[in-house]
Design an enzyme around this catalytic site. Structure first.
Site, PDB file in Angstrom:
ATOM      1  N   GLY A  34       4.872  -4.034  -7.336  1.00 44.95           N
ATOM      2  CA  GLY A  34       4.272  -5.319  -7.686  1.00 44.95           C
ATOM      3  C   GLY A  34       2.774  -5.220  -7.925  1.00 44.95           C
ATOM      4  O   GLY A  34       2.203  -6.015  -8.677  1.00 44.95           O
TER       5      GLY A  34
ATOM      6  N   GLU B  39       2.469  -4.195 -11.409  1.00 42.93           N
ATOM      7  CA  GLU B  39       2.912  -5.327 -12.234  1.00 42.93           C
ATOM      8  C   GLU B  39       1.821  -6.399 -12.324  1.00 42.93           C
ATOM      9  O   GLU B  39       1.590  -6.998 -13.376  1.00 42.93           O
ATOM     10  CB  GLU B  39       4.206  -5.923 -11.652  1.00 42.93           C
TER      11      GLU B  39
ATOM     12  N   GLU C  66      10.102   0.974  -7.153  1.00 43.57           N
ATOM     13  CA  GLU C  66      11.127   0.070  -6.615  1.00 43.57           C
ATOM     14  C   GLU C  66      12.496   0.726  -6.524  1.00 43.57           C
ATOM     15  O   GLU C  66      13.263   0.476  -5.589  1.00 43.57           O
ATOM     16  CB  GLU C  66      11.228  -1.194  -7.483  1.00 43.57           C
TER      17      GLU C  66
ATOM     18  N   ALA D 297       4.888  -5.537  -3.637  1.00 44.70           N
ATOM     19  CA  ALA D 297       5.413  -6.676  -2.868  1.00 44.70           C
ATOM     20  C   ALA D 297       5.521  -6.283  -1.401  1.00 44.70           C
ATOM     21  O   ALA D 297       5.709  -5.107  -1.079  1.00 44.70           O
ATOM     22  CB  ALA D 297       6.792  -7.048  -3.403  1.00 44.70           C
TER      23      ALA D 297
HETATM   24  C1  3H9 Z   1       8.000  -4.433  -5.150  1.00 44.09           C
HETATM   25  O1  3H9 Z   1       6.847  -4.313  -5.386  1.00 44.09           O
HETATM   26  C2  3H9 Z   1       8.902  -5.415  -5.775  1.00 44.09           C
HETATM   27  C3  3H9 Z   1       8.330  -6.027  -7.009  1.00 44.09           C
HETATM   28  O2  3H9 Z   1       8.611  -5.265  -8.123  1.00 44.09           O
HETATM   29  C4  3H9 Z   1       8.951  -7.364  -7.288  1.00 44.09           C
HETATM   30  C5  3H9 Z   1       8.740  -8.441  -6.306  1.00 44.09           C
HETATM   31  C6  3H9 Z   1       9.271  -9.770  -6.746  1.00 44.09           C
HETATM   32  N1  3H9 Z   1       5.308  -3.644   1.976  1.00 44.09           N
HETATM   33  O3  3H9 Z   1       3.308   4.983   3.827  1.00 44.09           O
HETATM   34  P1  3H9 Z   1       2.245   4.692   4.799  1.00 44.09           P
HETATM   35  C7  3H9 Z   1       3.287  -0.209   5.211  1.00 44.09           C
HETATM   36  S1  3H9 Z   1       8.741  -3.481  -3.946  1.00 44.09           S
HETATM   37  C8  3H9 Z   1       5.154  -3.700   3.303  1.00 44.09           C
HETATM   38  O4  3H9 Z   1       2.328   5.319   6.132  1.00 44.09           O
HETATM   39  P2  3H9 Z   1       0.356   6.004   3.095  1.00 44.09           P
HETATM   40  C9  3H9 Z   1       4.099   0.890   5.863  1.00 44.09           C
HETATM   41  O5  3H9 Z   1       5.316   0.412   6.358  1.00 44.09           O
HETATM   42  C10 3H9 Z   1       7.440  -2.503  -3.301  1.00 44.09           C
HETATM   43  N2  3H9 Z   1       4.629  -2.694   4.044  1.00 44.09           N
HETATM   44  O6  3H9 Z   1       0.791   4.970   4.197  1.00 44.09           O
HETATM   45  C11 3H9 Z   1       3.148   1.358   6.941  1.00 44.09           C
HETATM   46  O7  3H9 Z   1       3.228   0.406   7.981  1.00 44.09           O
HETATM   47  P3  3H9 Z   1       2.986   0.858   9.485  1.00 44.09           P
HETATM   48  C12 3H9 Z   1       7.122  -1.368  -4.167  1.00 44.09           C
HETATM   49  C13 3H9 Z   1       4.238  -1.598   3.392  1.00 44.09           C
HETATM   50  O8  3H9 Z   1      -1.105   5.834   2.943  1.00 44.09           O
HETATM   51  C14 3H9 Z   1       1.776   1.205   6.300  1.00 44.09           C
HETATM   52  O9  3H9 Z   1       1.971   0.305   5.210  1.00 44.09           O
HETATM   53  N3  3H9 Z   1       6.169  -0.521  -3.505  1.00 44.09           N
HETATM   54  C15 3H9 Z   1       4.373  -1.482   2.007  1.00 44.09           C
HETATM   55  O10 3H9 Z   1       0.923   7.348   3.399  1.00 44.09           O
HETATM   56  C16 3H9 Z   1       1.212   2.495   5.771  1.00 44.09           C
HETATM   57  O11 3H9 Z   1       2.190   3.118   4.958  1.00 44.09           O
HETATM   58  C17 3H9 Z   1       6.534   0.564  -2.832  1.00 44.09           C
HETATM   59  O12 3H9 Z   1       7.665   0.925  -2.772  1.00 44.09           O
HETATM   60  C18 3H9 Z   1       4.927  -2.567   1.287  1.00 44.09           C
HETATM   61  N4  3H9 Z   1       5.079  -2.524  -0.031  1.00 44.09           N
HETATM   62  O13 3H9 Z   1       1.071   5.539   1.751  1.00 44.09           O
HETATM   63  C19 3H9 Z   1       5.410   1.323  -2.160  1.00 44.09           C
HETATM   64  N5  3H9 Z   1       3.907  -0.267   1.631  1.00 44.09           N
HETATM   65  O14 3H9 Z   1       1.605   1.399   9.555  1.00 44.09           O
HETATM   66  C20 3H9 Z   1       5.822   1.734  -0.813  1.00 44.09           C
HETATM   67  C21 3H9 Z   1       3.480   0.329   2.763  1.00 44.09           C
HETATM   68  O15 3H9 Z   1       3.234  -0.356  10.277  1.00 44.09           O
HETATM   69  N6  3H9 Z   1       4.731   2.302  -0.084  1.00 44.09           N
HETATM   70  N7  3H9 Z   1       3.676  -0.465   3.819  1.00 44.09           N
HETATM   71  O16 3H9 Z   1       4.019   1.938   9.708  1.00 44.09           O
HETATM   72  C22 3H9 Z   1       4.308   3.574  -0.224  1.00 44.09           C
HETATM   73  O17 3H9 Z   1       4.812   4.345  -1.017  1.00 44.09           O
HETATM   74  C23 3H9 Z   1       3.205   4.048   0.665  1.00 44.09           C
HETATM   75  O18 3H9 Z   1       3.193   3.233   1.806  1.00 44.09           O
HETATM   76  C24 3H9 Z   1       1.794   3.985   0.041  1.00 44.09           C
HETATM   77  C25 3H9 Z   1       0.749   4.315   1.145  1.00 44.09           C
HETATM   78  C26 3H9 Z   1       1.700   5.045  -1.048  1.00 44.09           C
HETATM   79  C27 3H9 Z   1       1.497   2.627  -0.512  1.00 44.09           C
END
Ligand code: 3H9
Length: 694
Positions: A102, A105, A125, A61
């Site tokens: 998400g 999911e 999450e 998400a």
């Molecule tokens: C969810 O899914 C809820 C659902 O269950 C239910 C919904 C109803 N959203 O980490 P990076 C941005 S909750 C928005 O440096 P990497 C991040 O801020 C979500 N932005 O890259 C950054 O922005 P910027 C559950 C996001 O390659 C850029 O992407 N998911 C999101 O080292 C690059 O990020 C998580 O908790 C997001 N979801 O790693 C995953 N994710 O360039 C959280 C990333 O402007 N994310 N951004 O600074 C991560 O763990 C890592 O970002 C990921 C990539 C492994 C994906």
């Protein structure tokens, strides 16, 4: 458009295309539903592949939408997954790189899943203080079994796709061309008669489901005391196990909606974005060229220098370690080996990896051996004269373009830079002790530090897995400058009526890893004493309680001398309240004419935390830090500030700056009130109804 739609020989391919990580924001969600509907209406399409462009299948998400109307606007992720699951034509999720939250999911809603080797799979999450809110708590246990699923959901940890091959999550895990494999798979299942399998229809089979759930509850109760999310994860999974998919889904939804509003979740999301924001420096564009760092030299093989060297060795970067005397060098090398051996004993490192790391280390007594280093980090005695000698020598031997860094924690980096003819190459790299463990790195930008030097060090910090925060030059930089105000308040409160154990207990209950007095005993009270002595010279107007000096005069420097603010028994690091010290404090109050009073735990917490936030506000006003979240990252990663409160600046926002300012005014009218001068931005932001972070 955040989603692309193409067809290939009867297979519709829906590709999420929402950089950077295909977050499932509103337009992406709408695009997926549109694609699914379009595929239903095209008679030539027999199957659908759902995949992601760029560097992720989907990172989940879009977290930036949380607590905004977009988060709940239709189509919600639940609606999207229903559309996918309800598709009459089979949907195949083709997963590469990252399928998280998400994103996973969504894939679980597909009829089939094919993953590329090396994809990171997680429901993270819980690390954002929430739980999977789009069916993850119900579908994952049905896909991979209760135990494995609950472990993933409660820990939020990544599991690699190849580890999940054969688990029931993936129909295939492929090594080669994922797109080709997915198209072939889709063509095959497209030719088969429906209905196609849904994960939701599978059963959760476990001989002792309730027993395992109870076990999980007990584990979470001890490990996640301050965080509500892990408990709610178990509630949702349990509801599905006991009452079936739909009831489980309803509990999951209810828990998600409640958790997303909690201060803990807000704090964790703040830390997530704060960590990423810290690497962005307003006037240093992200495409600033960086220098190549292939080899590093560290000067000083003491505790700090050795720990610093380990960071680079761990990242596979060769290190030349310089000392002035052979025995000091030998001691330093022995400590590094001992630390690594400790890691081997704990199973965190293999014996081979230990040898590989040590093979990258080159000890020396000669400055001449530093001439090829791309980066030289100085970690010698904290005295300007000593630094001067080192930097003048470095200026002679270091190659042109080498970055010269000082690990100083208090000295003026501009003055250090001025000892060289190349101040543009000089920077502060303030590691925290133990340097091989602590996440924080304060990167101190001198007046002349060039942008490419700054960009290089920030990039390198990521490589050595530090949270790097840029600080301008000032006494103590961000962290220690703020902590000084915190310690001042702690000492004033002793004078006014509190005792060390009460102060420590109150702030530890608030969530700090260690209160100021236990911390000071651990670090050595003589360190603060030396700083205060310097302060008395430099800022004679700054009012300090002299109570800590009194303690130091008795030689009670802390754990290392068997006594400080507390008593310590040999071989035992536990702090025992000291009658002698407590009597000394009471006597000191009498001597100075202070009227001792009962100080409440609330007052202790307010005075300590607001002292941090107030100094933090001044640091922002002066441009020493560029954003409030940088300050919070310093405190979360270097000073044991409770993660679930998000740092001193976010905490002040949570209390409300109007209330913070009122409290500061009140404390300013009490004894020792001269220590309180409210930063002007606090009142200004409060008037605008704003906080430091918004
Ligand atoms: C969810 O899914 C809820 C659902 O269950 C239910 C919904 C109803 N959203 O980490 P990076 C941005 S909750 C928005 O440096 P990497 C991040 O801020 C979500 N932005 O890259 C950054 O922005 P910027 C559950 C996001 O390659 C850029 O992407 N998911 C999101 O080292 C690059 O990020 C998580 O908790 C997001 N979801 O790693 C995953 N994710 O360039 C959280 C990333 O402007 N994310 N951004 O600074 C991560 O763990 C890592 O970002 C990921 C990539 C492994 C994906």
């Amino acid at each position: 458009m955040a989603v692309d739609y193409t067809t290939h020989d009867g297979v519709a391919v829906i590709t999420l295309n929402n950089p950077p990580v295909n977050g499932l924001g509103l337009s992406t969600r709408a695009g997926i539903v549109e694609g699914i509907e379009r595929a239903q209406q095209d008679p030539a399409v027999t199957a659908i592949v759902l995949t992601g462009a760029g560097k992720a299948f989907s990172g989940g998400a879009d977290i930036t939408e949380f607590n905004t109307p977009k988060a709940t606007q239709e189509p919600t992720l639940g609606t999207v997954i229903k559309a996918v699951e309800g598709s009459a034509k089979p949907v195949v999720a083709a997963i590469h790189s990252v399928a998280m939250g998400g994103g996973l999911e969504l894939a679980l809603g597909a009829h089939y899943r094919i993953a590329a080797v090396g994809a990171q799979i997680a429901l993270p999450e819980v690390k954002l203080g929430i739980l999977p809110g789009a069916g993850g708590t119900q579908r994952l246990p049905r896909a991979i079994g209760l135990e494995a699923a609950l472990n993933m959901i409660v820990s939020g940890n990544v599991v690699m796709s190849e580890k999940l091959a054969g688990s029931g999550l993936f129909d295939e895990v492929v090594e080669g061309d994922l797109a080709k494999a997915a198209l072939a798979f889709a063509t095959k299942v497209g030719a088969q008669k429906g209905p196609h399998p849904k994960v939701r229809d599978r059963k959760i089979v476990h001989a002792e489901a309730q027993g395992f759930i109870q076990f999980a509850r007990n584990t979470v109760a001890t490990l996640a005391k301050q965080f509500p999310a892990p408990h709610k994860c178990i509630d949702a999974v349990e509801a599905g196990v006991l009452n079936g998919f739909d009831k489980g889904l309803a509990v999951e939804r209810e828990c998600f909606m409640a958790l997303v509003q909690t201060p803990e979740s807000r704090a964790l999301r703040h830390a997530f974005f704060g960590e990423r924001a810290a690497s962005k420096i307003p006037d240093v564009p992200s495409d600033t060229p960086v220098r190549d760092i292939k080899s590093v030299a560290v000067i000083g093989a003491g505790t700090m220098g050795g720990g610093i060297a380990m960071n680079f060795l761990n990242a596979g970067i060769p290190v030349t370690l310089l000392e002035t005397k052979q025995d000091a060098l030998d001691r330093g090398l022995a400590t590094i080996r001992k630390n690594y051996e400790g890691n081997v004993k704990k199973g965190k490192l293999t014996a081979d990896a230990l040898e590989q790391r040590l093979a990258l280390l080159r000890p020396t007594l000669s400055y001449d051996d530093l001439k090829n280093a791309d980066l030289i980090v100085e970690a010698v005695f904290e005295e300007l004269g000593v630094k001067e000698q080192v930097f003048r020598q470095l200026d002679e031997v270091a190659k042109s373009g080498a970055i010269l860094a000082s690990n100083t924690s208090t000295l003026d980096v501009n003055r250090i830079a001025a000892f060289t003819k190349r101040p543009q190459d000089v920077i502060g790299m303030h590691f925290f002790s133990p340097a091989n463990v602590m996440k924080l790195l304060e990167v101190v930008r001198g007046e002349h530090t060039s942008k490419d030097v700054l960009a290089t060090v920030m990039k390198l910090a990521k490589k050595i897995r530090k949270t790097a925060v840029v600080s301008g030059v000032c006494d103590g930089f961000i962290g220690n400058r703020m902590v000084e105000q915190y310690i001042r308040q702690a000492l004033f409160m002793l004078e006014e009526g509190a005792l060390p154990a009460q102060v420590d207990k109150a702030i530890e209950k608030f969530g700090f890893a260690m209160g100021p007095f236990r911390m000071s005993d651990l670090a050595g009270n003589d360190i603060g004493w030396a700083i205060r002595k310097r302060r008395y010279q430099e800022q004679p107007d700054m009012h300090y309680s002299k109570i800590a000096d009194r303690l130091c005069e008795t030689g009670r420097f802390g754990q290392k001398t068997g006594g400080g603010w507390y008593d310590y028994k040999a071989g035992d690091r536990n702090a025992h309240p000291s009658k002698l010290v407590d009597d000394m404090i009471v006597a000191y109050s009498q001597e100075t004419g202070a009227t001792r009073r009962k100080i409440s735990d609330d007052e202790i917490v307010e005075r300590l935390v607001f002292a941090l936030a107030n100094e933090g506000a001044k640091i922002l006003e002066e441009g020493i830090a560029s954003k409030a979240s940088d300050i919070d990252m310093v405190y979360l990663t270097g000073y044991g500030f409770p993660l679930y409160r998000g740092g001193p600046m976010l905490y002040a926002d949570t209390v409300g700056l109007y209330n913070v300012e009122r409290a500061i005014r009140r404390y300013a009218s009490q004894p020792n009130g001269d220590a309180w001068k409210a930063a002007s931005s606090i009142g200004e932001l409060a008037q605008q109804g704003r906080g430091f972070n918004r």
